[in-house]
Design a protein around this motif. Structure first.
Motif, PDB file in Angstrom:
ATOM      1  N   VAL A  84       0.858  -1.189   0.000  1.00  0.00           N
ATOM      2  CA  VAL A  84       0.000   0.000   0.000  1.00  0.00           C
ATOM      3  C   VAL A  84       0.892   1.235   0.000  1.00  0.00           C
ATOM      4  O   VAL A  84       1.553   1.529   0.989  1.00  0.00           O
ATOM      5  CB  VAL A  84      -0.935   0.017   1.221  1.00  0.00           C
ATOM      6  N   ILE A  88      -7.951   1.465   6.900  1.00  0.00           N
ATOM      7  CA  ILE A  88      -7.208   0.247   7.206  1.00  0.00           C
ATOM      8  C   ILE A  88      -6.654   0.383   8.616  1.00  0.00           C
ATOM      9  O   ILE A  88      -5.749   1.162   8.870  1.00  0.00           O
ATOM     10  CB  ILE A  88      -6.061   0.012   6.201  1.00  0.00           C
ATOM     11  N   LEU A  93     -11.309  -1.836   7.754  1.00  0.00           N
ATOM     12  CA  LEU A  93     -10.705  -3.159   7.636  1.00  0.00           C
ATOM     13  C   LEU A  93      -9.703  -3.338   8.770  1.00  0.00           C
ATOM     14  O   LEU A  93      -8.794  -2.533   8.937  1.00  0.00           O
ATOM     15  CB  LEU A  93      -9.975  -3.307   6.289  1.00  0.00           C
ATOM     16  N   TYR A 109      -7.157  -6.231  10.794  1.00  0.00           N
ATOM     17  CA  TYR A 109      -6.533  -7.560  10.746  1.00  0.00           C
ATOM     18  C   TYR A 109      -6.964  -8.430  11.932  1.00  0.00           C
ATOM     19  O   TYR A 109      -7.204  -9.623  11.775  1.00  0.00           O
ATOM     20  CB  TYR A 109      -5.012  -7.400  10.731  1.00  0.00           C
ATOM     21  N   VAL A 142      -4.987  -7.130   4.728  1.00  0.00           N
ATOM     22  CA  VAL A 142      -4.857  -6.357   3.494  1.00  0.00           C
ATOM     23  C   VAL A 142      -3.652  -6.835   2.696  1.00  0.00           C
ATOM     24  O   VAL A 142      -2.543  -6.945   3.218  1.00  0.00           O
ATOM     25  CB  VAL A 142      -4.728  -4.854   3.809  1.00  0.00           C
ATOM     26  N   GLN A 143      -3.886  -7.127   1.418  1.00  0.00           N
ATOM     27  CA  GLN A 143      -2.830  -7.631   0.537  1.00  0.00           C
ATOM     28  C   GLN A 143      -2.190  -6.523  -0.293  1.00  0.00           C
ATOM     29  O   GLN A 143      -1.028  -6.601  -0.669  1.00  0.00           O
ATOM     30  CB  GLN A 143      -3.410  -8.695  -0.416  1.00  0.00           C
ATOM     31  N   ALA A 171      -3.086  -2.329  -2.410  1.00  0.00           N
ATOM     32  CA  ALA A 171      -4.026  -1.315  -2.887  1.00  0.00           C
ATOM     33  C   ALA A 171      -3.476  -0.704  -4.163  1.00  0.00           C
ATOM     34  O   ALA A 171      -2.266  -0.518  -4.301  1.00  0.00           O
ATOM     35  CB  ALA A 171      -4.250  -0.246  -1.831  1.00  0.00           C
ATOM     36  N   VAL A 222      -8.800  -1.815  -2.822  1.00  0.00           N
ATOM     37  CA  VAL A 222      -8.042  -2.528  -1.798  1.00  0.00           C
ATOM     38  C   VAL A 222      -8.382  -4.010  -1.871  1.00  0.00           C
ATOM     39  O   VAL A 222      -9.555  -4.395  -1.953  1.00  0.00           O
ATOM     40  CB  VAL A 222      -8.377  -1.989  -0.389  1.00  0.00           C
ATOM     41  N   THR A 223      -7.350  -4.829  -1.862  1.00  0.00           N
ATOM     42  CA  THR A 223      -7.516  -6.281  -1.856  1.00  0.00           C
ATOM     43  C   THR A 223      -7.154  -6.813  -0.471  1.00  0.00           C
ATOM     44  O   THR A 223      -6.139  -6.428   0.098  1.00  0.00           O
ATOM     45  CB  THR A 223      -6.610  -6.946  -2.902  1.00  0.00           C
ATOM     46  N   TYR A 224      -8.010  -7.676   0.052  1.00  0.00           N
ATOM     47  CA  TYR A 224      -7.730  -8.243   1.378  1.00  0.00           C
ATOM     48  C   TYR A 224      -8.195  -9.704   1.437  1.00  0.00           C
ATOM     49  O   TYR A 224      -9.046 -10.138   0.656  1.00  0.00           O
ATOM     50  CB  TYR A 224      -8.411  -7.428   2.477  1.00  0.00           C
ATOM     51  N   THR A 255     -12.232  -7.729  -2.653  1.00  0.00           N
ATOM     52  CA  THR A 255     -11.788  -6.379  -3.040  1.00  0.00           C
ATOM     53  C   THR A 255     -12.842  -5.363  -2.621  1.00  0.00           C
ATOM     54  O   THR A 255     -14.029  -5.695  -2.478  1.00  0.00           O
ATOM     55  CB  THR A 255     -11.562  -6.263  -4.559  1.00  0.00           C
ATOM     56  N   THR A 278      -2.406   1.970  10.425  1.00  0.00           N
ATOM     57  CA  THR A 278      -1.991   0.694  11.008  1.00  0.00           C
ATOM     58  C   THR A 278      -0.855   0.843  12.008  1.00  0.00           C
ATOM     59  O   THR A 278      -0.207  -0.142  12.358  1.00  0.00           O
ATOM     60  CB  THR A 278      -1.574  -0.280   9.893  1.00  0.00           C
TER      61      THR A 278
END
Length: 462
Positions: free
Chosen positions: A149, A175, A198, A200, A233-234, A236, A245-247, A257, A267
């Motif tokens: 990100v 996030i 989002l 974790y 989160v993987q 953005a 955003v991919t998670y 997504t 974070t």
């Protein structure tokens, strides 16, 4: 080359307080700051501007939802975003100018520029080198990066960018469900944005009391914030001014997504210690960049101290302030003191959340016997009159001695109410001491007394 008793590097809450206290104690003092204004992250792009926006948007919420109930008839308020940002900037200026005045009042030299320590007893600022018998590192912290990100402060923003958006987004992804994320998420939710958080972990505000976490998430959900917990989160990406955003969901490893106009990365933060020359000087620094100190805030190099976010511990402005005063007092030959067991934390949403001391979860882990007194703001007359009855006060006391071990409040003015319990804990008070103290009626503070009564024979109004 100027010579000083103390040079403080950094003018945030820890730094400016350390400088003022040192000067008050008769030490010739200077403070290094590279920003155009004093006050560090807190006053310029953190605590103060965020509270201005929280205050403004809370007033908007009251006008939209409660004015009519109180007989205040008016047309629906309109948001002038530019004016709101102007109000925020004026708030910043008032506070930073205030620190500048205090420096002049206490005859503290402001060394303008970024500082480093080329050798023991010397601080370099720009092309000039100054001598110092003692140096205090108070360089604060910065936003910790998140893998995959990239922050551009326009579409994918840190807390700094979130305070200066060009317009109010229709959709925002936050996030991280910590303090910054929930405060700024609340601001934009009140302004009409669709906010999705989002996180974790499986809870919001991970270090808070478990009951508070559940109630807090429930209340924020009613206010319109959406939560996706257990979301890793993987990455953005930004395309045509929009973010995706991919998670992955930890429960089943499925990939999802989410699209938004703005993504706020909240974070965590990391210490700012690079470029100071600490390692070359021989100052011990952890792998995560934290300066290591002894119980007197002295580093491994004699005459070099460190405080605040640059050191281990909670990244809180008031923790830095306490350490700043204490370090200055140690340098002046006095006994500096910080009670790390009584440092409150506050989240300035509505309702506010505040805590001090230990949680039930921590005490259970220790195997310590304890008792809990709780009181809901639904039983508080002032709170009900002010449409602020969500939440509760929770006091945790030792089962045998009744000594207060921790307190957790979610409700109106929680950030102010918590300090009664901080003072009580500082004096080693029992819950009964608070219960026997007369509290004015009608005030929110009565809920604190009722929770203390609940640690004994029971509250009166529930």
């Amino acid at each position: 080359m100027a010579s000083y008793d103390v040079i403080v590097i950094g003018s945030g809450p820890g730094g400016y307080v350390a400088a003022i206290r040192a000067a008050q104690l008769g030490l010739k003092t200077a403070c290094v700051e590279g920003r155009e204004t004093l006050g560090g992250t807190c006053l310029n792009v953190g605590c103060i501007p965020s509270k201005a926006l929280l205050h403004a948007t809370h007033q908007l919420h009251e006008a939209e939802h409660n004015f009519a109930k109180m007989g205040l008839k008016t047309s629906a308020p309109k948001v002038d975003w530019d004016q709101m940002l102007t109000y925020k900037r004026e708030t910043i200026e008032t506070n930073t100018k205030g620190i500048e005045f205090l420096f002049k009042k206490n005859k503290i030299d402001w060394l303008k520029g970024w500082g480093s320590i080329p050798e023991k007893g010397k601080v370099k600022v720009g092309d000039e080198t100054h001598e110092a018998k003692n140096i205090i590192v108070a360089t604060g912290s910065e936003v910790a990066p998140l893998k995959g990100v990239e922050i551009d402060e326009k579409t994918i923003v840190s807390s700094t960018g979130a305070l200066e958006l060009g317009k109010i987004p229709k959709k925002m992804i936050v996030i991280g469900a910590g303090v910054i994320g929930l405060e700024m998420g609340s601001v934009y939710s009140r302004l009409g944005a669709e906010v999705t958080v989002l996180e974790y972990l499986d809870t919001v505000t991970p270090t808070m009391d478990g009951e508070v976490q559940k109630q807090f998430q429930k209340i924020l959900g009613k206010q319109g914030l959406k939560f996706v917990l257990g979301a890793a989160v993987q990455g953005a990406e930004v395309k045509n001014g929009k973010a995706r955003v991919t998670y992955k969901l930890k429960k089943d490893d499925s990939e999802e997504t989410l699209d938004a106009d703005v993504v706020l990365v909240s974070t965590g933060r990391r210490p700012v210690t690079e470029g100071l020359g600490l390692k070359e000087l021989g100052v011990e620094v952890s792998d995560r960049g934290f300066v290591q100190t002894d119980k007197h805030w002295m580093t491994s190099v004699d005459g070099v101290y460190a405080i605040g976010d640059a050191t281990e511990g909670p990244m809180l402005a008031h923790k830095a302030e306490d350490e700043g005063m204490a370090a200055a007092e140690v340098i002046a030959g006095k006994a500096g003191h910080v009670n790390y067991g009584v440092i409150p934390s506050v989240i300035y949403t509505h309702p506010e959340v505040a805590a001090v001391g230990q949680t039930e979860e921590e005490l259970k882990k220790e195997g310590r016997d304890y008792k809990v007194g709780k009181f809901s703001f639904m039983g508080n007359g002032r709170a009900k009159a002010n449409f602020a009855a969500d939440g509760f006060v929770k006091i945790i006391a030792d089962k045998e001695t009744d000594r207060i071990l921790g307190a957790h409040i979610i409700g109106p003015m929680a950030g102010d109410l918590i300090h009664e319990l901080c003072v009580a804990m500082e004096f080693g008070a029992a819950a009964e001491d608070v219960a026997l103290t007369c509290h004015a009626h009608p005030t929110y503070s009565e809920a604190v007394r009722e929770a203390a009564l609940a640690c004994g024979d029971g509250p009166i109004h529930m």
